[in-house]
Structures are given as structure tokens and as C-alpha cells.
Design an enzyme around this catalytic site. Structure first.
Site, PDB file in Angstrom:
ATOM      1  N   VAL A  82      18.202  10.636  12.708  1.00 51.55           N
ATOM      2  CA  VAL A  82      17.352   9.509  12.432  1.00 51.55           C
ATOM      3  C   VAL A  82      17.576   8.027  13.236  1.00 51.55           C
ATOM      4  O   VAL A  82      18.412   7.731  13.239  1.00 51.55           O
ATOM      5  CB  VAL A  82      17.524   9.262  10.880  1.00 51.55           C
ATOM      6  CG1 VAL A  82      16.684   7.964  10.374  1.00 51.55           C
ATOM      7  CG2 VAL A  82      17.347  10.486   9.748  1.00 51.55           C
ATOM      8  N   LYS A  83      16.425   7.690  13.930  1.00 49.88           N
ATOM      9  CA  LYS A  83      16.413   6.588  14.706  1.00 49.88           C
ATOM     10  C   LYS A  83      15.859   5.450  13.785  1.00 49.88           C
ATOM     11  O   LYS A  83      14.771   5.535  13.115  1.00 49.88           O
ATOM     12  CB  LYS A  83      15.267   7.189  15.780  1.00 49.88           C
ATOM     13  CG  LYS A  83      15.680   6.274  17.175  1.00 49.88           C
ATOM     14  CD  LYS A  83      14.421   6.941  18.072  1.00 49.88           C
ATOM     15  CE  LYS A  83      15.071   6.207  19.684  1.00 49.88           C
ATOM     16  NZ  LYS A  83      13.941   6.631  20.622  1.00 49.88           N
ATOM     17  N   LEU A  84      16.658   4.330  13.957  1.00 45.35           N
ATOM     18  CA  LEU A  84      16.211   3.327  13.243  1.00 45.35           C
ATOM     19  C   LEU A  84      16.309   1.944  14.316  1.00 45.35           C
ATOM     20  O   LEU A  84      17.053   2.127  15.087  1.00 45.35           O
ATOM     21  CB  LEU A  84      17.522   2.867  12.086  1.00 45.35           C
ATOM     22  CG  LEU A  84      17.854   4.086  11.194  1.00 45.35           C
ATOM     23  CD1 LEU A  84      19.345   4.090  10.870  1.00 45.35           C
ATOM     24  CD2 LEU A  84      17.036   3.845  10.134  1.00 45.35           C
TER      25      LEU A  84
END
Ligand code: G3P
Length: 217
Positions: A82-84
Site C-alpha cells: 500500500v502506497k501512502l
């Protein structure tokens, strides 16, 4: 050094798989827009093609929404990361998702302090954007060197993922600076194999071989 391919184009990824050089994939909302594909569908296809980590970015800006989106994206496949964004809310979401055993890639990193916070939040990857710093006349490679030093000083396990790579020199310099991963557009990855002296030398060998009149098979 691991190579991730920076694209949401399934055909481009498929074409690179036989090289054995694709250790993972990174996408972002702009790359998904460019692909013209449905986000969840394309992420699922990429995850099935590639054994390694595949980054899929949240679009919420508040931590609660990021956590909800990240939890949902992580269910697409085991190799989703998951890219944040590297904002305060992004760090809160990183901490929460990491606590749930979900892998994270904290993106849009432009300073060593930001990278320090991401490591403390438990990020699996930190993505310093080399090219965009170079665009404003700040040496992006200095940032990789600083992060490497800080992470080594404190034995942080967060992997340095050099992003916004635009050239072969960016790849080489990131490797020298100790980045763990470079995420590279397909054209740049293929370009790493190219050298005019290789082409010239090969042509000379082929010309001389033709003069022998022989075949190997
Ligand atoms: O992974 C982030 C990267 O794709 C950004 O690259 O060239 O848009 O700065 P660029």
C-alpha cells in the site's frame, strides 16, 4: 539492487518478465490514469504477473480513509504494497497498516527527515523522488545518500526505493549511493543494456563470422 518497473501498463510489464529483471512494480494515480484501466482490475493483473511487491496508492488524504483504502487494496493480492503519501496523515496510516501486517511504501519523499519519520512509522519502503528534486536544481542523489546514512546509523529495515528515475545515470548513482531498489520506467530499464560500443563490436563480429561461411547450428 532490486529493480521495480514504474508503470501500470500490463503489456510493458509482460514484455519485461522474460528478462528476469522485474523484482516488483510501482504504480501511482497518474500511471493508472495513463493506462486507461480500472484501478483494482489492473492491480490484480499486475500482481498475478509479478511475484514481487506491487505498489498500489491510496487517494484519500485523511488517515482514516487511507487506512480503509489500504486495507481494501491489500486484499487484492498477497503481494500488494500500500502506497501512502508522506504527510502526517500518511504516517498515521502507515503505522496502523504496518500494525495489521500490511506492507507499505511511503511516497513523495523529498527530505531526510521525512524518510526518518517513515522508517519510525514502520514503512516497508521509502520512495525518495530523485528526478523531481533534480527538476528544481536540488541534487536528488544527496537525499539517497543521507537516507542511507540515517537508516544504517539506526539499523532501520525500511528499504530505500529510488523513485522518479529518469535516466541510466540515476540508476547507476542510486546503486552507488546504496539504494535497495530502483523503480524504473520500462524505457530506462531497457536502456541500461544499451552501449554504442557493444553494437559496434557485435556488428564487427557478425561481419567477420559471415566471412567464415560457417553456421553454429
Ligand atoms: O514512482 C514515482 C515516479 O513514477 C514519479 O516519477 O517522473 O513522474 O517524477 P516522475
Amino acid at each position: 539492487m532490486k529493480f521495480f518497473v514504474d508503470t501500470a501498463n500490463v503489456d510493458e510489464i509482460s514484455a519485461l518478465i522474460p528478462s528476469g529483471l522485474v523484482d516488483g512494480v510501482t504504480t501511482n494515480p497518474s500511471l493508472v490514469m495513463k493506462s486507461g484501466r480500472d484501478f483494482r482490475e489492473v492491480v490484480g493483473e499486475i500482481c498475478a504477473l509479478v511475484d514481487g511487491p506491487v505498489s498500489a496508492e491510496v487517494t484519500g488524504v485523511e488517515s482514516e480513509q487511507m487506512i480503509a483504502e489500504g486495507t481494501s487494496l491489500a486484499k487484492i493480492a498477497d503481494n500488494v504494497v500500500v502506497k501512502l503519501p508522506l504527510t502526517w496523515d500518511g504516517l498515521v496510516a502507515c503505522k496502523a497498516l504496518t500494525g495489521e501486517g500490511i506492507k507499505t511504501n511511503v511516497t513523495l519523499c523529498f527530505s531526510a527527515n521525512q524518510a526518518l519519520l517513515a522508517a519510525k512509522a514502520g514503512a516497508s519502503f521509502i520512495s525518495p523522488f530523485i528526478g523531481r528534486l533534480d527538476d528544481i536544481n536540488i541534487d536528488g542523489m544527496d537525499l539517497i545518500r543521507e537516507i542511507r546514512m540515517i537508516y544504517d546509523n539506526y539499523d532501520f529495515r525500511t528499504e530505500i526505493l529510488a523513485a522518479s528515475i529518469r535516466s541510466a545515470n540515476h540508476v547507476k548513482d542510486s546503486a552507488i549511493a546504496g539504494a535497495d531498489v530502483a523503480t524504473v520506467p520500462p524505457s530506462v530499464l531497457k536502456g541500461l543494456a544499451a552501449h554504442p560500443l557493444t553494437d559496434k563490436g557485435l556488428q564487427a563480429f557478425l561481419d567477420d563470422w559471415a566471412k567464415t561461411g560457417q553456421n553454429i547450428l
